[in-house]
Design a protein around this motif. Sequence first.
Motif, PDB file in Angstrom:
ATOM      1  N   ILE A 144      -5.544   3.017   4.874  1.00 40.68           N
ATOM      2  CA  ILE A 144      -6.267   2.194   3.891  1.00 40.68           C
ATOM      3  C   ILE A 144      -5.871   0.725   4.035  1.00 40.68           C
ATOM      4  O   ILE A 144      -6.726  -0.169   4.037  1.00 40.68           O
ATOM      5  N   ALA A 145      -4.566   0.487   4.187  1.00 40.85           N
ATOM      6  CA  ALA A 145      -4.101  -0.895   4.319  1.00 40.85           C
ATOM      7  C   ALA A 145      -4.719  -1.554   5.546  1.00 40.85           C
ATOM      8  O   ALA A 145      -5.210  -2.688   5.486  1.00 40.85           O
ATOM      9  N   LEU A 146      -4.729  -0.824   6.655  1.00 37.52           N
ATOM     10  CA  LEU A 146      -5.288  -1.376   7.896  1.00 37.52           C
ATOM     11  C   LEU A 146      -6.783  -1.642   7.747  1.00 37.52           C
ATOM     12  O   LEU A 146      -7.286  -2.686   8.175  1.00 37.52           O
ATOM     13  N   ALA A 147      -7.482  -0.677   7.127  1.00 37.47           N
ATOM     14  CA  ALA A 147      -8.930  -0.839   6.971  1.00 37.47           C
ATOM     15  C   ALA A 147      -9.234  -2.045   6.088  1.00 37.47           C
ATOM     16  O   ALA A 147     -10.114  -2.852   6.394  1.00 37.47           O
TER      17      ALA A 147
ATOM     18  N   ALA B 241       1.681  -0.608  14.595  1.00 36.46           N
ATOM     19  CA  ALA B 241       3.021  -0.454  15.171  1.00 36.46           C
ATOM     20  C   ALA B 241       4.090  -0.633  14.090  1.00 36.46           C
ATOM     21  O   ALA B 241       5.081   0.101  14.055  1.00 36.46           O
ATOM     22  N   ILE B 242       3.861  -1.616  13.197  1.00 36.12           N
ATOM     23  CA  ILE B 242       4.844  -1.832  12.117  1.00 36.12           C
ATOM     24  C   ILE B 242       4.829  -0.655  11.149  1.00 36.12           C
ATOM     25  O   ILE B 242       5.818  -0.375  10.474  1.00 36.12           O
ATOM     26  N   ALA B 243       3.674   0.049  11.076  1.00 39.57           N
ATOM     27  CA  ALA B 243       3.559   1.150  10.119  1.00 39.57           C
ATOM     28  C   ALA B 243       4.595   2.233  10.380  1.00 39.57           C
ATOM     29  O   ALA B 243       4.862   3.055   9.508  1.00 39.57           O
TER      30      ALA B 243
ATOM     31  N   ALA C  81       0.829  -1.211   0.000  1.00 40.74           N
ATOM     32  CA  ALA C  81       0.000   0.000   0.000  1.00 40.74           C
ATOM     33  C   ALA C  81       0.857   1.252   0.000  1.00 40.74           C
ATOM     34  O   ALA C  81       0.586   2.209  -0.728  1.00 40.74           O
ATOM     35  N   VAL C  82       1.904   1.239   0.815  1.00 34.67           N
ATOM     36  CA  VAL C  82       2.667   2.472   1.000  1.00 34.67           C
ATOM     37  C   VAL C  82       3.372   2.931  -0.286  1.00 34.67           C
ATOM     38  O   VAL C  82       3.182   4.064  -0.719  1.00 34.67           O
TER      39      VAL C  82
ATOM     40  N   GLY D 182       1.920   6.132  -1.639  1.00 34.22           N
ATOM     41  CA  GLY D 182       2.747   7.154  -1.031  1.00 34.22           C
ATOM     42  C   GLY D 182       2.910   6.940   0.458  1.00 34.22           C
ATOM     43  O   GLY D 182       2.119   6.234   1.074  1.00 34.22           O
ATOM     44  N   PHE D 183       3.939   7.573   1.032  1.00 36.12           N
ATOM     45  CA  PHE D 183       4.178   7.426   2.463  1.00 36.12           C
ATOM     46  C   PHE D 183       3.169   8.263   3.244  1.00 36.12           C
ATOM     47  O   PHE D 183       2.436   9.063   2.670  1.00 36.12           O
ATOM     48  N   GLY D 184       3.107   8.050   4.555  1.00 36.36           N
ATOM     49  CA  GLY D 184       2.209   8.859   5.378  1.00 36.36           C
ATOM     50  C   GLY D 184       1.062   8.047   5.918  1.00 36.36           C
ATOM     51  O   GLY D 184       0.931   6.857   5.621  1.00 36.36           O
ATOM     52  N   PRO D 185       0.228   8.693   6.728  1.00 33.85           N
ATOM     53  CA  PRO D 185      -0.806   7.935   7.426  1.00 33.85           C
ATOM     54  C   PRO D 185      -1.919   7.398   6.525  1.00 33.85           C
ATOM     55  O   PRO D 185      -2.478   6.344   6.812  1.00 33.85           O
ATOM     56  N   LEU D 186      -2.254   8.095   5.432  1.00 29.68           N
ATOM     57  CA  LEU D 186      -3.411   7.667   4.649  1.00 29.68           C
ATOM     58  C   LEU D 186      -3.245   6.262   4.053  1.00 29.68           C
ATOM     59  O   LEU D 186      -4.145   5.424   4.194  1.00 29.68           O
TER      60      LEU D 186
END
Lengths: 315, 383, 249
Positions: free
Chosen positions: C118-121, C186-188, C105-106, C110-114
């Motif tokens: 999305i990956a987590l969701a 946490a891994i994020a 996903a990243v 792109g990097f960052g929280p979004l």
Amino acid sequence: MIRFEHVGKDYAGWTAIEDLSLTVEKGEFCVLIGPSGSGKTTTLKMINRLIEHDRGRILFEGAEIRSFAPEELRRRMGYAIQSIGLFPHWTVEENIGAVPKLLGWPRAKIRDRVTELLEMLTLDPERYRARYPRHLSGGEQQRIGVARALAANPSVLLMDEPFGALDPVTRDTLQAEMLRIQAASGTTVVLVTHDIDEAIRLASRIVILEGGRIAQSGSPREILAAPANDFVADFVGRSDRGLRLLAAERVGDRMRRGETAVGEPLTVDASLREALSLFVARNVDRLPVQDGSGALIGAIRLADLVRPPPSEAAP
Amino acid sequence: MVKNPVLLVLVVAALAAAIVLSFLSHAPNRLLSGQPVPWGVVLEGWRSLAFAPALVLLAGPFLPNGRITHGLVALAASALIAGMIWLAGDVARSMADAAAPAARTSFGGAFWILAVMAALAASDALQKLTREPALRIGLALLLAVPAVFLVADGFIDALSIMKEYANRHAVFAAAVTTHLAIIAAMLVPTLAIGLPLGLLVHRRQGLGRPIFAVLNIIQTVPSIALFGLLIAPLAALVAFAPALARLGISGIGVTPAIIALTLYSLLPIVRSTAAGLAAVPTAAIEAARGIGMTRGQIFRAVEVPLALPVLVAGLRVTVVQAVGLTAVAALIGAGGLGAIIFQGLNASAIDLVMLGVVPLVGIAVLADLALKLAGAMLKARTG
Amino acid sequence: MRRIDPLIPAAIALVALVLGMPALKPLFAWMFPDQARPLYEQDSFLSLTLDHLSLVGISSAVSVVVGVAVAIFVTRPSGRAFRPLAETLTAAGQTFPPIAVLAIAVPLLGFGPLPALIALALYGLLPVTEATVAGIEQVPAGVREAARGIGMSPTGILARVELPLAAPVIVAGIRTSVIINIGTAAIASTVGVKTLGLPIIVGLSGFNTAYVLQGALVVGLLAAVVDLAFDRLGGFLGRWNRDRVAKTA
């Protein structure tokens, strides 16, 4: 064959079997019957030491059962239960051959024995041999259960409500097969049931248990004709007792040889209860009787059900 | 009319992805982000024939349901994936000829989504074709053969992911080996502790609650935290007993990885062992006792074989979970495919990330399929 | 003597650790004498915890809403055809390691929280869908038929019979999803998202075991507290259902 001498069994806080003495002779078909909690299953399971007794002695073929290793004792006795307990991951052949295999029989002998047993239980050996239990109906599964119990020619067959979970038609067929097998092999059978009609049909001797004690023991006819106390009278059914008495006797015992009657014949093996049913249903008081091969051999009258006919000298 | 709405949804999703995303992207070098390669270039000339199987999939939703349709859809999906791989390889080769040697051609989002949709279409078709799980898995593996053959035979060597592979195939091979070795090593203590513990839980019902409470809390702790928590105590242990260091034990690396993986794996193994034993029909055990089997014979001949399918299901959960966790263990220096992934993430090199992710997912999926197959075969015997 | 619910001391310990970490500096200094900076001070643990929780909270909320909706759809007559696909996707999707989903996903988004969100969701969706389908399926057919028989509408059956009876199973699925997301969040930190994984990652790359320990303690305790809380919620729902069933019986 099996002898209980003043046997007792306690569970935490209560006495399941109080002081039980009982002898089961060789070749007998002994049925233990009683309400739940009467100790009938406990009595049965003490014979092959699935339950250990606390007091008294139990003898098997003259020797105290504690002198055998439990497994050895059990391998010499057949065991069939209501829930059947076929091994789901074994084929019919492997299930039936379980005890012979434990006893170390050669493979060919096990195979022959399986064939023989399947035929005896009216299952086509080649069709059933390789099947798994889940592909069998309830009645077929219990036939395999009985075959497994009989596999190593046990001198005693222990059965714990073996037909209790089957539908009435299948139960009836299996009871008939059980009678035939027992008559042919002469195996001693100890069977537990709570169904008085099953007991009357199968037993050469009925043992009625109540609260861990024997309330009465005797042939079906003896018990039905003369209940020892109120409990037994209630148990064998006050209003149905006469009918059950009829169920305990064969047409052959009361027929008049040589006499003739019209209509569809009864067979000599039919019970008097079936005869009564036919008298009422056909609205007649006389029925012809045929033997197993279908040949007419005599007749029976309605009055004969109440009183045996004057012996062979009849008209 | 629409006969197969599921396939229709997959086709629509694939078409949408094809319109919005690029099939391939091209960049002057591996550190710059790529520009989409236009579909016109991708589908130039005869190459477009690679998409011929897609016609079957487009028509699929409207064909009558039946064995022939499902078979055709499954075959077409397999052919489409293989075709797309070949096509990507061919485009990448022709672009590589023209550009500078540092230029990179990578799979784009559309490739991945089309491939996933095709795989799902194949799986849906196989599900409708047969209810036998073992047969389904076998057919799925067969359908994957053309794609695997194309990759193995070098048809896509011109693509960036394979260039990353070529650049570090020794590192890659070592990473895969390490990854598998860690999982294998983890299984030894897991089974040695988990199986007896599961048996104990089964035999002594009272022990179940406290044991599961502890194992569940362990399972809850995030992997990275558990790896981290083991560093300090292990380092202290090695400092206290330097002999351990000579055995290769240390606060970072493979030792804490295997310990943490074992701790995580105990819950599914203990649970499935106990559940498998509990699922053995009591009637079968009573009958076994009644016909004179000894406790040992009952355990070996009745309980173990009947509990095995459930245990294998637990083993599948364990192994699939361990494949992913081992990747995280790269953060504490255990190596494996995670090392490649984190290297790629640090360098923002997506193809390097993919070089780690694709085999990682591949190992997880293969382990899952293999153990599902084993479970299905065992289940077929025990019913 | 009544046993104290371990949730209470665990929650108190978590709050104390998050707020009072600076006070433990002498302890870490004593434990790690070689470390010049024995306490992670780049960010406060409170802000890291809040960042972590909001990432998990938002992604899990999306997972729950979408996951339950998908499960409801595939268990309705109109969506039945999609059920095998949903089952394949949830089963196959869960063989994908969470780290792989994050790692794909990243770079793609792109990097960052979004992208992490999305990956987590997406990943969290799978257990929720799986559990909701299972929960609705295990509602006894007799109950459903009786509900139809007394004239409930399909929506009424869903809202008043199926979902309440499935609630304990659905909550179990949400619990799995949230716990996985706490770990994945946490891994994020490896892809530049500020979460409780950050002290661990910084500590690992800077050979500062003290940082690793601090981050690991807080995130481990956080996961345990959340898990225990879900356990109580599941137990409560189970009892609630049983009581109601007992009352109707």
